[in-house]
Design a protein around this motif. Sequence first.
Motif, short mmCIF file in Angstrom:
data_model
loop_
_atom_site.label_atom_id
_atom_site.label_comp_id
_atom_site.label_asym_id
_atom_site.label_seq_id
_atom_site.Cartn_x
_atom_site.Cartn_y
_atom_site.Cartn_z
N ILE A 200 34.23 36.18 57.04
CA ILE A 200 32.98 36.23 57.19
C ILE A 200 32.09 36.89 56.17
CG2 ILE A 200 31.35 37.50 58.98
CD1 ILE A 200 33.74 37.39 61.13
N GLY A 201 32.51 37.48 55.37
CA GLY A 201 31.88 38.23 54.23
C GLY A 201 31.64 37.13 53.52
N ARG A 202 32.40 36.26 53.34
CA ARG A 202 32.27 35.16 52.13
C ARG A 202 31.00 34.13 52.82
NH1 ARG A 202 35.45 31.12 51.73
NH2 ARG A 202 35.21 30.66 49.54
N ARG A 203 31.23 34.05 53.88
CA ARG A 203 29.84 33.14 54.28
C ARG A 203 28.51 33.89 54.58
NH1 ARG A 203 30.98 27.90 54.02
NH2 ARG A 203 33.50 27.73 54.08
N VAL A 204 28.56 35.15 54.38
CA VAL A 204 27.30 35.92 54.47
C VAL A 204 26.95 35.95 52.78
CG1 VAL A 204 26.14 38.05 54.38
CG2 VAL A 204 27.83 37.59 56.28
N PHE A 206 27.54 33.37 50.96
CA PHE A 206 26.95 31.87 50.44
C PHE A 206 25.63 31.87 51.30
CE2 PHE A 206 26.66 27.89 52.64
CZ PHE A 206 26.29 27.06 51.68
N GLU A 207 25.35 32.37 52.44
CA GLU A 207 24.22 32.40 53.04
C GLU A 207 22.91 33.05 52.11
OE1 GLU A 207 21.94 34.30 56.89
OE2 GLU A 207 24.05 34.23 57.02
N THR A 208 23.22 34.28 51.51
CA THR A 208 22.43 34.98 50.74
C THR A 208 22.23 34.33 49.46
OG1 THR A 208 23.02 36.88 51.77
CG2 THR A 208 21.76 37.16 49.74
N THR A 209 23.36 34.01 48.66
CA THR A 209 23.15 33.50 47.39
C THR A 209 23.22 32.02 47.11
OG1 THR A 209 25.50 33.68 47.06
CG2 THR A 209 24.19 35.58 46.84
N GLY A 210 24.01 31.33 47.86
CA GLY A 210 24.26 29.77 47.84
C GLY A 210 25.31 29.56 47.10
N THR A 211 26.08 30.43 47.11
CA THR A 211 27.42 30.43 46.16
C THR A 211 28.44 31.30 46.86
OG1 THR A 211 26.12 30.25 44.14
CG2 THR A 211 28.64 30.77 44.02
N LEU A 212 29.77 30.26 47.21
CA LEU A 212 30.87 30.92 48.01
C LEU A 212 31.77 31.84 46.81
CD1 LEU A 212 32.08 28.31 50.25
CD2 LEU A 212 31.37 30.50 50.90
N PRO A 213 32.06 32.96 47.00
CA PRO A 213 33.05 33.55 46.34
C PRO A 213 34.44 32.98 46.44
CG PRO A 213 32.04 35.12 47.83
CD PRO A 213 31.71 33.69 48.22
N PRO A 214 35.27 33.17 45.46
CA PRO A 214 36.80 32.75 45.72
C PRO A 214 37.17 32.51 46.98
CG PRO A 214 36.55 34.09 43.62
CD PRO A 214 35.33 34.16 44.46
N GLU A 215 37.77 31.64 47.45
CA GLU A 215 38.16 31.36 48.84
C GLU A 215 39.46 32.37 49.21
OE1 GLU A 215 39.67 27.77 51.89
OE2 GLU A 215 39.24 27.50 49.76
N GLN A 216 39.45 32.84 50.08
CA GLN A 216 40.66 33.86 50.82
C GLN A 216 41.37 32.88 51.81
OE1 GLN A 216 41.07 36.94 50.33
NE2 GLN A 216 42.39 37.65 51.95
N GLU A 217 42.80 32.81 51.38
CA GLU A 217 43.49 32.07 52.20
C GLU A 217 43.34 32.47 53.93
OE1 GLU A 217 48.18 30.77 53.22
OE2 GLU A 217 47.84 31.93 51.33
#
Length: 221
Positions: A200-204, A206-217
């Motif tokens: 959920i944090g990763r998606r937030v 992405f929503e804010t910056t347009g970039t996804l952090p490294p993926e969490q399995e």
Amino acid sequence: MRTRYHQELAELGTSLTQLCDLSATLIGHATRALLDADLELAEQVISDYGRVTALSAAAEERAISLLALQQPVAGDLRSIVSCIRCIGDVERMGALAVHVAKIVRERHPEHVLPAGFEGEFAEMGRIAVELAGNAKTVVGSGDPEKAAGLREQDDVMDGMHRRLFAALLDRGWKHGAGAAVDLALLGRFYERFADHAVEIGRRVVFETTGTLPPEQEVGTY
């Protein structure tokens, strides 16, 4: 028309924060049922999950309607797509709490946890509740730094999960195969609950910056 559109977007965000609240309540109650062998509370968790699925379905329907009728672009599009993904994650968090409750129900009136493991699972439950609450805060604020910080809490949960498995594999284990299986499953449920909060944090972010952090399995368990 645009006023109504932005109102719908706001309501979508509100639904997501409500879902985070519900998942925190469910995992908190499931943990208490686990520690106390409380069948009534375990049954309540299982029953209350229906509120999660109903709210998730309504939120997804609203999001899809916005995509179809408003054809959002740029930030609004990212917001709606991210919300749809987050709904799936938080619904899964609720389902994992139900898995904990079902083990309690299956073993009742016996306690699931062997003596000496209560503190470990009380702490895992506390971290899970905190993660769900922080996910709610992040969804409400859209703060990418706080969103990224969820991973640090997940690292603590991962460390506890590894220590639990080390105990299960130790040659001195004396609680039997059934207890080992139960604890392995329970550890997995709490660890995955944390993973979904991180997602959920990763998606937030992405929503804010347009970039996804490294993926969490994130598993589908």
